[in-house]
Scaffold this motif. Structure first.
Motif, short mmCIF file in Angstrom:
data_model
loop_
_atom_site.label_atom_id
_atom_site.label_comp_id
_atom_site.label_asym_id
_atom_site.label_seq_id
_atom_site.Cartn_x
_atom_site.Cartn_y
_atom_site.Cartn_z
N ASP A 52 41.06 27.77 45.16
CA ASP A 52 41.71 27.22 43.96
C ASP A 52 42.23 28.35 43.07
O ASP A 52 43.34 28.29 42.54
N PHE A 53 41.42 29.39 42.94
CA PHE A 53 41.82 30.53 42.11
C PHE A 53 43.05 31.24 42.71
O PHE A 53 43.99 31.61 41.99
N ILE A 54 43.02 31.43 44.04
CA ILE A 54 44.16 32.10 44.71
C ILE A 54 45.44 31.27 44.57
O ILE A 54 46.54 31.80 44.35
N ASP A 55 45.33 29.93 44.69
CA ASP A 55 46.53 29.07 44.53
C ASP A 55 47.11 29.20 43.13
O ASP A 55 48.34 29.24 42.95
N MET A 56 46.24 29.21 42.13
CA MET A 56 46.73 29.34 40.75
C MET A 56 47.39 30.69 40.53
O MET A 56 48.40 30.80 39.80
N GLU A 57 46.84 31.74 41.16
CA GLU A 57 47.48 33.04 41.06
C GLU A 57 48.88 33.01 41.68
O GLU A 57 49.85 33.60 41.15
N GLY A 94 48.00 31.11 32.14
CA GLY A 94 47.16 32.30 32.21
C GLY A 94 45.76 32.04 31.71
O GLY A 94 44.77 32.56 32.26
N ALA A 95 45.67 31.21 30.64
CA ALA A 95 44.35 30.86 30.13
C ALA A 95 43.56 30.08 31.17
O ALA A 95 42.34 30.28 31.36
N GLN A 96 44.27 29.17 31.87
CA GLN A 96 43.59 28.39 32.90
C GLN A 96 43.12 29.30 34.04
O GLN A 96 42.00 29.13 34.58
N ILE A 97 43.93 30.28 34.41
CA ILE A 97 43.54 31.19 35.49
C ILE A 97 42.32 32.03 35.07
O ILE A 97 41.39 32.29 35.87
N ALA A 98 42.31 32.45 33.81
CA ALA A 98 41.17 33.24 33.33
C ALA A 98 39.88 32.41 33.41
O ALA A 98 38.81 32.91 33.82
N ALA A 99 40.00 31.11 33.06
CA ALA A 99 38.81 30.25 33.14
C ALA A 99 38.36 30.09 34.58
O ALA A 99 37.15 30.12 34.90
N ARG A 100 39.35 29.94 35.51
CA ARG A 100 38.99 29.81 36.92
C ARG A 100 38.37 31.11 37.45
O ARG A 100 37.48 31.08 38.30
N GLY A 101 38.79 32.25 36.94
CA GLY A 101 38.21 33.51 37.37
C GLY A 101 36.75 33.65 36.93
O GLY A 101 35.90 34.12 37.70
N ASP A 102 36.51 33.21 35.67
CA ASP A 102 35.11 33.24 35.19
C ASP A 102 34.23 32.33 36.06
O ASP A 102 33.09 32.69 36.41
N ARG A 103 34.77 31.15 36.40
CA ARG A 103 33.99 30.23 37.23
C ARG A 103 33.71 30.82 38.61
O ARG A 103 32.62 30.68 39.16
N LEU A 104 34.75 31.52 39.18
CA LEU A 104 34.55 32.12 40.50
C LEU A 104 33.46 33.19 40.45
O LEU A 104 32.60 33.27 41.35
N ARG A 105 33.47 33.99 39.45
CA ARG A 105 32.43 35.03 39.33
C ARG A 105 31.05 34.40 39.16
O ARG A 105 30.05 34.87 39.72
N THR A 106 30.99 33.30 38.40
CA THR A 106 29.70 32.61 38.24
C THR A 106 29.21 32.06 39.57
O THR A 106 28.02 32.19 39.94
N MET A 107 30.12 31.44 40.35
CA MET A 107 29.73 30.86 41.64
C MET A 107 29.30 31.96 42.61
O MET A 107 28.35 31.77 43.39
N GLU A 108 29.98 33.09 42.55
CA GLU A 108 29.59 34.18 43.44
C GLU A 108 28.19 34.72 43.08
O GLU A 108 27.39 35.07 43.96
N ALA A 109 27.89 34.76 41.78
CA ALA A 109 26.55 35.21 41.36
C ALA A 109 25.48 34.21 41.81
O ALA A 109 24.40 34.60 42.29
N LEU A 110 25.78 32.93 41.70
CA LEU A 110 24.82 31.91 42.14
C LEU A 110 24.65 31.97 43.65
O LEU A 110 23.54 31.75 44.17
N PHE A 111 25.77 32.25 44.38
CA PHE A 111 25.64 32.35 45.83
C PHE A 111 24.79 33.55 46.24
O PHE A 111 24.04 33.49 47.22
#
Length: 433
Positions: free
Chosen positions: A298-303, A265-282
């Motif tokens: 990657d985030f969806i697979d971990m979910e 769960g901790a790893q998924i939370a970190a991947r979620g933060d990264r996804l939000r950061t990438m979406e902001a940069l995009f």
């Protein structure tokens, strides 16, 4: 004078038979059927390679046996007391122990052929016992080792036309057997109950068992039941240990999966933060859409894998519950089986006591009934070296092959002699002047 000769004949017959049986096996009689196998010794030269000289050739000899099929077979002791063998003629056999006949046959073989040989002799069938007189089915009956008079009479159907006497004896003996069987059942049930129960119930069962069987037999029965209980307890402990181990393993599996899910769960939370950061940069056109798509996949697979962990935890928890239920049910079944066995033993004790009481009363009543009937007398006509002799015997005396047992009603009702040598009636040949 003839009566004295009859008594002496009976004594010598019994003593000679016992001595021969102890020294050389059963004493043979006319009518016995034997299986005789002859073997002949042969010396076959077998010189070893390289041996030279007379001494070497003499030493290289193989001694072997082979069966003489032409002489071997089954033979009957004829009425004259001899065996009729091919090539050897008549060989005396009646009155000899089995081992003595074997020695004689070996001597006859060596005398006839001038060579050493061997022989085996086995009893295939003994001469029958003939039962006549006041019995239901007179006739010849196969002889069994140690057969007594009463057994032969029972084979002949018991006393003829008066079932109140001899058949009453037989029925009383059967009732005594039923009484003994009921007593044995009761003793075993009491021993089992004493071993299963503790406190007042166990002590009461032990006291009843000691009263019924005596201290020594009671101790032996209790020891045997205690040994069985220890084995049963060992098996129960083993089964309970297996079920407890399964429950513990399921609990360990649940804990391990939960810890893994927490870490994941901790790893998924970190991947979620990264996804939000990438979406902001995009959105500011700093990164390309392909990189955002990779992070999102990657985030969806971990979910998806987290959901698999959650399903695995549910399944492990279900296995844990089932294992604990199996452990509780196993303990409950054991307690129920113990209570049920005690109830069955109580019912067996009541049944055995009722059967024992009934058999005791019936046996005593039947014994009192037939004991007042006319007494049976038994006579044995036995052939020997001095001719046929008539012996007075009791129902427990031992018969020999070829005996003729005559059952008559004793009009005097006197007690029978204690053994075959106590009284002997001379044969007609001896009674003649």
């Amino acid at each position: 004078m003839s009566r004295c000769r009859a008594v002496a004949f009976a004594v010598l017959t019994l003593l000679a038979g016992r001595a021969a049986l102890a020294e050389g096996g059963p004493v043979l009689r006319a009518g016995d059927r034997l299986k005789i196998t002859f073997y002949e010794t042969m010396e076959i030269p077998n010189p070893a390679p390289g041996d030279k000289g007379q001494s070497a050739g003499a030493a290289a000899v193989i001694q072997t046996f082979y069966q003489r099929v032409d002489l071997s077979g089954e033979y009957a002791v004829e009425q004259g007391g001899a065996l009729s063998l091919p090539f050897f003629g008549f060989v005396p056999a009646a009155g000899k122990p089995l081992e003595t006949l074997k020695t004689d046959l070996m001597g006859v073989f060596e005398t006839a052929f001038g060579r050493h040989g061997g022989v085996t002799v086995g009893l295939v069938q003994r001469a029958p016992v003939f039962v006549v007189g006041s019995v239901r089915a007179p006739g010849a009956y196969p002889y069994a080792g140690g057969m007594i008079v009463l057994q032969a009479v029972a084979l002949a159907g018991g006393r003829d036309k008066d079932p109140a006497t001899l058949s009453g004896v037989v029925e009383t003996l059967r009732e005594r057997e039923r009484e003994d069987g009921a007593r044995t059942r009761l003793k075993r049930a009491l021993a089992r109950k004493a071993a299963l129960t503790t406190g007042r119930m166990g002590t009461e069962a032990q006291e009843r068992l000691r009263t019924l069987a005596g201290p020594e037999e009671a101790t032996a029965l209790l020891g045997a039941e205690a040994k069985v209980l220890r084995l049963e307890a060992s098996l129960q402990t083993s089964d309970e240990g297996s079920r407890k181990a399964a429950a513990d393993a399921s609990g360990t599996e649940v804990d391990l999966l939960r810890k893994r899910l927490e870490t994941y769960g901790a790893q998924i939370a970190a991947r979620g933060d990264r996804l939000r950061t990438m979406e902001a940069l995009f959105s500011r056109q700093v990164v390309e859409s392909e990189r955002v798509a990779d992070v999102r996949r990657d985030f969806i697979d971990m979910e998806g894998r987290r959901r698999d962990y959650e399903v695995g935890i549910l399944q492990a928890e279900q296995r844990q519950r089932m294992a604990r239920e199996a452990l509780d049910q196993g303990n409950a079944r054991h307690r129920l089986a113990a209570e049920r066995e005690i109830a069955l033993i109580d019912a067996e004790i009541v049944s055995a006591e009722r059967a024992l009481s009934t058999a005791s009363v019936v046996g005593a009543t039947m014994s009192a009934g037939w004991a007042r009937d006319p007494v049976l007398a038994y006579r044995i006509v036995r052939s020997g070296a001095g001719g046929a002799q008539v012996l007075s015997v009791t129902e427990t005396d031992t018969l020999e092959p070829g005996d003729v047992l005559k059952v008559v009603i004793d009009p005097r009702g006197d007690e029978h002699p204690r053994n075959a040598t106590a009284e002997a009636t001379p044969s007609r040949a001896d009674a003649a002047p």
